[in-house]
Scaffold this motif. Structure first.
Motif, mmCIF file in Angstrom:
data_model
loop_
_atom_site.group_PDB
_atom_site.id
_atom_site.type_symbol
_atom_site.label_atom_id
_atom_site.label_comp_id
_atom_site.label_asym_id
_atom_site.label_seq_id
_atom_site.Cartn_x
_atom_site.Cartn_y
_atom_site.Cartn_z
ATOM 1 N N GLU A 22 0.828 -1.205 0.000
ATOM 2 C CA GLU A 22 0.000 0.000 0.000
ATOM 3 C C GLU A 22 0.865 1.260 0.000
ATOM 4 O O GLU A 22 0.536 2.245 -0.656
ATOM 5 C CB GLU A 22 -0.935 -0.001 1.211
ATOM 6 C CG GLU A 22 -2.099 -0.989 1.076
ATOM 7 C CD GLU A 22 -1.667 -2.444 1.122
ATOM 8 O OE1 GLU A 22 -0.644 -2.748 1.786
ATOM 9 O OE2 GLU A 22 -2.330 -3.286 0.490
ATOM 10 N N GLN A 23 1.982 1.201 0.733
ATOM 11 C CA GLN A 23 2.898 2.357 0.721
ATOM 12 C C GLN A 23 3.517 2.538 -0.660
ATOM 13 O O GLN A 23 3.637 3.660 -1.163
ATOM 14 C CB GLN A 23 4.001 2.156 1.773
ATOM 15 C CG GLN A 23 3.497 2.316 3.200
ATOM 16 C CD GLN A 23 4.540 1.878 4.222
ATOM 17 O OE1 GLN A 23 5.359 0.990 3.956
ATOM 18 N NE2 GLN A 23 4.517 2.492 5.391
ATOM 19 N N ALA A 26 0.965 3.998 -2.929
ATOM 20 C CA ALA A 26 0.819 5.446 -2.734
ATOM 21 C C ALA A 26 1.945 6.203 -3.431
ATOM 22 O O ALA A 26 1.724 7.247 -4.057
ATOM 23 C CB ALA A 26 0.805 5.766 -1.244
ATOM 24 N N ARG A 80 -8.475 2.076 -3.532
ATOM 25 C CA ARG A 80 -8.852 2.810 -2.317
ATOM 26 C C ARG A 80 -8.323 2.178 -1.042
ATOM 27 O O ARG A 80 -8.724 2.553 0.043
ATOM 28 C CB ARG A 80 -10.371 2.929 -2.234
ATOM 29 C CG ARG A 80 -10.923 3.760 -3.371
ATOM 30 C CD ARG A 80 -12.426 3.847 -3.302
ATOM 31 N NE ARG A 80 -12.955 4.601 -4.418
ATOM 32 C CZ ARG A 80 -14.246 4.766 -4.646
ATOM 33 N NH1 ARG A 80 -15.134 4.236 -3.836
ATOM 34 N NH2 ARG A 80 -14.672 5.458 -5.679
ATOM 35 N N GLU A 81 -7.507 1.178 -1.184
ATOM 36 C CA GLU A 81 -6.881 0.527 -0.027
ATOM 37 C C GLU A 81 -7.909 -0.091 0.917
ATOM 38 O O GLU A 81 -7.616 -0.289 2.093
ATOM 39 C CB GLU A 81 -5.978 1.518 0.718
ATOM 40 C CG GLU A 81 -4.874 2.073 -0.166
ATOM 41 C CD GLU A 81 -3.913 2.956 0.586
ATOM 42 O OE1 GLU A 81 -3.995 2.975 1.812
ATOM 43 O OE2 GLU A 81 -3.094 3.611 -0.062
ATOM 44 N N GLN A 82 -9.112 -0.320 0.421
ATOM 45 C CA GLN A 82 -10.071 -1.084 1.227
ATOM 46 C C GLN A 82 -9.737 -2.571 1.151
ATOM 47 O O GLN A 82 -10.093 -3.341 2.031
ATOM 48 C CB GLN A 82 -11.494 -0.836 0.722
ATOM 49 C CG GLN A 82 -11.975 0.577 1.026
ATOM 50 C CD GLN A 82 -13.279 0.899 0.359
ATOM 51 O OE1 GLN A 82 -13.763 0.120 -0.459
ATOM 52 N NE2 GLN A 82 -13.848 2.032 0.698
ATOM 53 N N ARG A 84 -6.515 -5.461 -0.221
ATOM 54 C CA ARG A 84 -5.070 -5.493 -0.385
ATOM 55 C C ARG A 84 -4.712 -5.243 -1.843
ATOM 56 O O ARG A 84 -5.503 -5.515 -2.747
ATOM 57 C CB ARG A 84 -4.529 -6.842 0.080
ATOM 58 C CG ARG A 84 -4.502 -6.947 1.592
ATOM 59 C CD ARG A 84 -3.881 -8.244 2.018
ATOM 60 N NE ARG A 84 -4.667 -9.382 1.539
ATOM 61 C CZ ARG A 84 -4.268 -10.638 1.617
ATOM 62 N NH1 ARG A 84 -3.109 -10.918 2.139
ATOM 63 N NH2 ARG A 84 -5.026 -11.609 1.175
ATOM 64 N N PHE A 85 -3.507 -4.763 -2.048
ATOM 65 C CA PHE A 85 -3.074 -4.480 -3.413
ATOM 66 C C PHE A 85 -3.028 -5.759 -4.237
ATOM 67 O O PHE A 85 -3.390 -5.771 -5.423
ATOM 68 C CB PHE A 85 -1.700 -3.816 -3.381
ATOM 69 C CG PHE A 85 -1.193 -3.426 -4.730
ATOM 70 C CD1 PHE A 85 -1.671 -2.299 -5.368
ATOM 71 C CD2 PHE A 85 -0.240 -4.206 -5.382
ATOM 72 C CE1 PHE A 85 -1.211 -1.948 -6.627
ATOM 73 C CE2 PHE A 85 0.220 -3.861 -6.634
ATOM 74 C CZ PHE A 85 -0.269 -2.730 -7.251
ATOM 75 N N TRP A 88 -6.461 -6.751 -5.338
ATOM 76 C CA TRP A 88 -6.917 -5.802 -6.362
ATOM 77 C C TRP A 88 -6.286 -6.133 -7.717
ATOM 78 O O TRP A 88 -6.937 -6.140 -8.750
ATOM 79 C CB TRP A 88 -6.545 -4.396 -5.912
ATOM 80 C CG TRP A 88 -6.983 -3.299 -6.820
ATOM 81 C CD1 TRP A 88 -8.255 -2.892 -7.067
ATOM 82 C CD2 TRP A 88 -6.133 -2.458 -7.610
ATOM 83 N NE1 TRP A 88 -8.250 -1.846 -7.966
ATOM 84 C CE2 TRP A 88 -6.962 -1.555 -8.307
ATOM 85 C CE3 TRP A 88 -4.753 -2.373 -7.798
ATOM 86 C CZ2 TRP A 88 -6.456 -0.586 -9.170
ATOM 87 C CZ3 TRP A 88 -4.251 -1.399 -8.648
ATOM 88 C CH2 TRP A 88 -5.109 -0.523 -9.325
#
Lengths: 207, 264
Positions: A22-23, A26, A80-82, A84-85, A88
């Motif tokens: 997630e980092q 971003a 949207r980080e709801q 996990r990458f 997704w």
């Protein structure tokens, strides 16, 4: 192949590898190319394996993997980080596999296994050539039955039985509840066995 | 469904590779469960065979993805740039067309402007063009004798143009209507001074026009007087103001719609 992997590993040192997906996502969303590369290197092989299970063609699988990452980096702002990458990304991969399968179905093309790859993938230390042949017959029957399934069943068989993913992860990928996924997997297996049974009978593996 | 059959189904659904011995005895007797169990075993076997199949390594280098990303960005940028280019080009073309139109078109908008204004305003424009003090010129036009009611209403109306040009302070009658009795004589005097009976044929007082007689044919409201016919070149100049468009019937010199905007 090895050279390409070695080069990728060489260039992948530009970003901190301890960062979470997630980092990195971003950072990649902000246009950080090194973060994109790190994400690509992390998930290239898992995505390729998933896609290859569905297509069983190296070139087509690589094309899909490329499209998966292009699409993912293009639409990173929608992540949207709801979830996990990885889930997704797998969702994108499954959607693209479905699209490809439909295209293939329209063209009425039958995918054939490449003879050289078949040789390359066989175990070099296979104890018994007869057993190897039997294994190949099982594989052929398995994938033939798998390709006869509708997309939603085939994806579940691949995710749950071939890739051995957890129900929770599959539920995230599919965007439904765990209970619904369990039910769907059960139905998919039932449909798969219905397709598999005559094929196994044909090769003499089932009475 | 009997209970052992249900148990076998549950074991199969759970993916178990072995059954308890009690269920083995049941499978030996129940053809349906036996078939289901064998199918499950064949399924597991084919699944293991498929799992054991090695998946080749992905040979797709990052450089290829990077190049495709760069291509996509270039494609995405191009339309935006083109959009600005189109907008800029259109604006420049519009500006050039506007400038060309303004440079080519004769300035015929001034008479129309004058025609729409009241006579006092027209006179003010002409005076401003001469560079003379406006207070020295008073338009002579027929005004019927004012009734007291008209005088009162005229005094209450504001006339900003004349007042602004003359710079005279407002009279008490103009300032307020609360004292009409005091305002009446002052208003009558003002009206009498401003509106005299028409004396178009009487010679102008030369003393009050020191520069106008020596002036060349000048321009009133951007219209050169030399274009128009002078009925009496010594004393009176008429500037016909035309109403309507050139194609209309009323656009004729000498029409009753013509107006005199200045006389000397």
């Amino acid at each position: 192949m090895d050279r390409a992997l070695a080069m990728d590993n060489l260039y992948a040192g530009a970003v901190d590898r301890t960062l979470t997906d997630e980092q990195l996502a971003a950072k990649a969303r902000a246009g950080d190319s090194a973060a994109m590369e790190e994400l690509y290197l992390r998930y290239r092989q898992p995505i390729f394996r998933l896609v290859y299970r569905s297509t069983r063609n190296i070139d087509e699988a690589e094309d899909i993997v490329q499209d998966v990452f292009l699409k993912a980096f293009e639409r990173l702002h929608t992540f949207r980080e709801q979830s996990r990458f990885s889930t997704w990304l797998m969702r994108i991969a499954l959607n693209l596999c479905t699209d490809r399968a439909r295209m293939r179905q329209r063209r009425q093309e039958l995918l054939e296994r490449e003879a050289d790859h078949k040789l390359a993938w066989s175990h070099p230390d296979a104890p018994d050539p007869i057993e190897t042949t039997r294994q190949n017959a099982f594989q052929e029957a398995f994938y033939t039955a798998l390709n006869q399934l509708p997309d939603h069943h085939r994806q579940l068989i691949i995710l749950r039985d071939l890739e051995e993913m957890e129900y929770e992860d599959i539920a995230q990928i599919m965007g439904v509840s765990v209970g619904a996924i369990k039910l769907r997997v059960m139905r998919a297996r039932r449909a798969f066995k219905t397709k598999l049974e005559p094929l196994l009978r044909a090769i003499g593996e089932l009475e | 469904m009997r209970r052992p059959c249900r148990e076998v189904q549950q074991y199969i659904a759970s993916g178990a590779s072995e059954l308890p011995s009690a269920l083995h005895a049941h499978i030996a007797q129940c053809a349906k469960c036996q078939r289901a169990w064998r199918l499950e075993q064949a399924y597991q076997q084919s699944l293991n065979a498929a799992r054991s199949e090695p998946v080749p390594a992905c040979d797709l280098p990052w450089a290829r993805i990077q190049a495709r990303l760069a291509e996509q960005k270039a494609v995405e940028r191009a339309p935006v740039w083109r959009r600005y280019a189109y907008a800029g080009g259109f604006a420049v073309a519009l500006l050039a067309a506007s400038l060309a139109w303004l440079a080519r078109t004769p300035r015929v908008d001034a008479p129309a402007l004058v025609a729409t204004q009241p006579p006092v305003a027209q006179e003010d424009l002409s005076l401003r063009a001469l560079g003379l003090p406006p207070a020295a010129f008073i338009t002579e036009r027929p005004v019927p004798p004012a009734t007291p009611k008209q005088v009162a209403s005229a005094s209450s109306k504001q006339r900003p143009t004349r007042r602004a040009q003359t710079g005279a302070p407002a009279t008490p009658a103009q300032k307020t209507d609360s004292r009409p009795d005091e305002a009446k004589p002052v208003a009558q005097a003002t009206i009498a001074a401003e509106y005299r009976p028409p004396t178009l044929t009487e010679p102008p007082a030369e003393a009050s026009f020191p520069t106008a007689l020596n002036a060349e044919p000048f321009t009133i409201a951007s219209l050169p007087l030399s274009q128009y016919e002078l009925y009496d070149s010594q004393q009176v100049e008429y500037l016909p103001i035309r109403y309507g468009t050139p194609s209309s019937d009323s656009h004729n010199e000498g029409n009753q719609n013509d107006a005199i905007i200045c006389s000397f």
